[in-house]
Scaffold this motif. Structure first.
Motif, PDB file in Angstrom:
ATOM      1  N   LYS A 190       0.850  -1.191   0.000  1.00  0.00           N
ATOM      2  CA  LYS A 190       0.000   0.000   0.000  1.00  0.00           C
ATOM      3  C   LYS A 190       0.880   1.233   0.000  1.00  0.00           C
ATOM      4  O   LYS A 190       1.798   1.360   0.784  1.00  0.00           O
ATOM      5  CB  LYS A 190      -0.905   0.012   1.228  1.00  0.00           C
ATOM      6  CG  LYS A 190      -1.938  -1.078   1.214  1.00  0.00           C
ATOM      7  CD  LYS A 190      -2.812  -0.996   2.437  1.00  0.00           C
ATOM      8  CE  LYS A 190      -3.816  -2.127   2.436  1.00  0.00           C
ATOM      9  NZ  LYS A 190      -4.651  -2.111   3.639  1.00  0.00           N
ATOM     10  N   MET A 191       0.578   2.135  -0.890  1.00  0.00           N
ATOM     11  CA  MET A 191       1.340   3.376  -0.983  1.00  0.00           C
ATOM     12  C   MET A 191       0.377   4.553  -0.850  1.00  0.00           C
ATOM     13  O   MET A 191      -0.736   4.503  -1.376  1.00  0.00           O
ATOM     14  CB  MET A 191       2.053   3.471  -2.331  1.00  0.00           C
ATOM     15  CG  MET A 191       3.049   2.358  -2.604  1.00  0.00           C
ATOM     16  SD  MET A 191       4.515   2.483  -1.619  1.00  0.00           S
ATOM     17  CE  MET A 191       5.262   3.903  -2.359  1.00  0.00           C
ATOM     18  N   ASP A 192       0.824   5.576  -0.158  1.00  0.00           N
ATOM     19  CA  ASP A 192       0.035   6.794  -0.069  1.00  0.00           C
ATOM     20  C   ASP A 192       0.194   7.571  -1.361  1.00  0.00           C
ATOM     21  O   ASP A 192       1.232   7.530  -2.014  1.00  0.00           O
ATOM     22  CB  ASP A 192       0.503   7.656   1.094  1.00  0.00           C
ATOM     23  CG  ASP A 192       0.152   7.046   2.436  1.00  0.00           C
ATOM     24  OD1 ASP A 192      -0.772   6.220   2.474  1.00  0.00           O
ATOM     25  OD2 ASP A 192       0.800   7.399   3.430  1.00  0.00           O
ATOM     26  N   LYS A 193      -0.855   8.273  -1.712  1.00  0.00           N
ATOM     27  CA  LYS A 193      -0.825   9.057  -2.934  1.00  0.00           C
ATOM     28  C   LYS A 193      -1.357  10.439  -2.610  1.00  0.00           C
ATOM     29  O   LYS A 193      -2.347  10.586  -1.904  1.00  0.00           O
ATOM     30  CB  LYS A 193      -1.689   8.382  -4.004  1.00  0.00           C
ATOM     31  CG  LYS A 193      -1.644   9.070  -5.334  1.00  0.00           C
ATOM     32  CD  LYS A 193      -2.477   8.320  -6.350  1.00  0.00           C
ATOM     33  CE  LYS A 193      -2.459   9.021  -7.684  1.00  0.00           C
ATOM     34  NZ  LYS A 193      -3.315   8.359  -8.657  1.00  0.00           N
ATOM     35  N   ILE A 194      -0.703  11.433  -3.139  1.00  0.00           N
ATOM     36  CA  ILE A 194      -1.137  12.801  -2.910  1.00  0.00           C
ATOM     37  C   ILE A 194      -1.286  13.503  -4.254  1.00  0.00           C
ATOM     38  O   ILE A 194      -0.483  13.306  -5.159  1.00  0.00           O
ATOM     39  CB  ILE A 194      -0.145  13.552  -2.006  1.00  0.00           C
ATOM     40  CG1 ILE A 194      -0.672  14.937  -1.683  1.00  0.00           C
ATOM     41  CG2 ILE A 194       1.200  13.639  -2.641  1.00  0.00           C
ATOM     42  CD1 ILE A 194       0.107  15.630  -0.599  1.00  0.00           C
ATOM     43  N   GLU A 195      -2.334  14.278  -4.337  1.00  0.00           N
ATOM     44  CA  GLU A 195      -2.569  15.067  -5.543  1.00  0.00           C
ATOM     45  C   GLU A 195      -2.769  16.507  -5.120  1.00  0.00           C
ATOM     46  O   GLU A 195      -3.569  16.803  -4.247  1.00  0.00           O
ATOM     47  CB  GLU A 195      -3.809  14.566  -6.288  1.00  0.00           C
ATOM     48  CG  GLU A 195      -3.646  13.194  -6.892  1.00  0.00           C
ATOM     49  CD  GLU A 195      -4.868  12.732  -7.667  1.00  0.00           C
ATOM     50  OE1 GLU A 195      -5.700  13.589  -8.043  1.00  0.00           O
ATOM     51  OE2 GLU A 195      -4.988  11.523  -7.874  1.00  0.00           O
TER      52      GLU A 195
END
Length: 87
Positions: free
Chosen positions: A31-36
Motif C-alpha cells: 500500500k502506498m500513499d498518494k497525494i494530488e
C-alpha cells in the motif's frame, strides 16, 4: 510395538502463523500513499510580485545591517510606532 513413519512431512504449528504474518507485511508494504495537489493549491504556492519585492527589500536590509550601513532614525521610528498603536 513399533510405529513406522509413512513419509509424513513434519508439522510445524507455528508455520501457519508465520505465513500469515509475512502476508500481512507484504500487504502493508504494497500500500502506498498518494497525494494530488490541485491547480488552485499550486497557484497559491507560487510567489507573488509583492512577495518577491518584499524578499528583495529584506535582503537589502540584511546586507545593510551586516555591513554596518543601516542607520535607524529614532524620531521617525517613534512617530511610526505611535501612529500604529493609535489605530
Amino acid at each position: 510395538m513399533k510405529i513406522n513413519k509413512f513419509n509424513i512431512p513434519p508439522v510445524n504449528p507455528y508455520r501457519a502463523n508465520q505465513v500469515k504474518a509475512d502476508q500481512a507485511k507484504e500487504k502493508a508494504t504494497a500500500k502506498m500513499d498518494k497525494i494530488e495537489i490541485s491547480s488552485k493549491a499550486k497557484q497559491l504556492s507560487e510567489t507573488t510580485p509583492f512577495e518577491a519585492k518584499r524578499n528583495e527589500r529584506v535582503q537589502q536590509l540584511k546586507a545593510q545591517i551586516e555591513s554596518g550601513e543601516y542607520k535607524v532614525e529614532p524620531e521617525k521610528l517613534a512617530s511610526d510606532l505611535i501612529k500604529h498603536f493609535q489605530k
